[in-house]
Design a protein around this motif. Structure first.
Motif, PDB file in Angstrom:
ATOM      1  N   ILE A  40     -29.639 -13.026  14.339  1.00 57.21           N
ATOM      2  CA  ILE A  40     -28.474 -12.601  13.790  1.00 57.21           C
ATOM      3  C   ILE A  40     -28.186 -12.934  12.420  1.00 57.21           C
ATOM      4  O   ILE A  40     -28.370 -14.062  11.931  1.00 57.21           O
ATOM      5  CB  ILE A  40     -27.208 -13.129  14.510  1.00 57.21           C
ATOM      6  N   SER A  44     -22.038 -12.627  10.763  1.00 59.28           N
ATOM      7  CA  SER A  44     -21.812 -11.748  11.851  1.00 59.28           C
ATOM      8  C   SER A  44     -21.077 -12.289  13.119  1.00 59.28           C
ATOM      9  O   SER A  44     -20.987 -13.337  13.285  1.00 59.28           O
ATOM     10  CB  SER A  44     -22.922 -11.207  12.514  1.00 59.28           C
ATOM     11  N   TRP A  58     -29.967 -17.727  13.508  1.00 57.19           N
ATOM     12  CA  TRP A  58     -29.234 -17.260  12.345  1.00 57.19           C
ATOM     13  C   TRP A  58     -29.997 -17.163  10.885  1.00 57.19           C
ATOM     14  O   TRP A  58     -30.624 -18.068  10.788  1.00 57.19           O
ATOM     15  CB  TRP A  58     -28.196 -18.465  12.080  1.00 57.19           C
TER      16      TRP A  58
END
Length: 72
Positions: A40, A44, A58
């Protein structure tokens, strides 16, 4: 996290910070078959739920891991 997710095996991967996110996800899933690693982009929007079968990886815009991947 380990108290919230008992019996899940390894639950964090600090050694993967500053590595490629896709590589990190594959390492996580190979070391702990009970989780799905999801790459991700930092910033976000995500849900706030805790899931013992998920690791968020992340990454920055260059797909480099910027936070310790942890179950939850």
């Amino acid at each position: 996290m380990s108290s919230e997710c008992p019996g899940t095996g390894k639950n964090s991967w600090p050694e993967l910070v500053e590595t490629n996110g896709d590589y990190a996800a594959s390492v996580i899933e190979s070391e702990n078959s009970k989780v799905d690693a999801v790459v991700i982009l930092v910033g976000s929007m995500v849900t706030a739920d805790i899931r013992c079968d998920r690791v968020r990886v992340w990454v920055d815009k260059n797909r480099i891991v910027v936070k310790i991947p942890t179950i939850g």
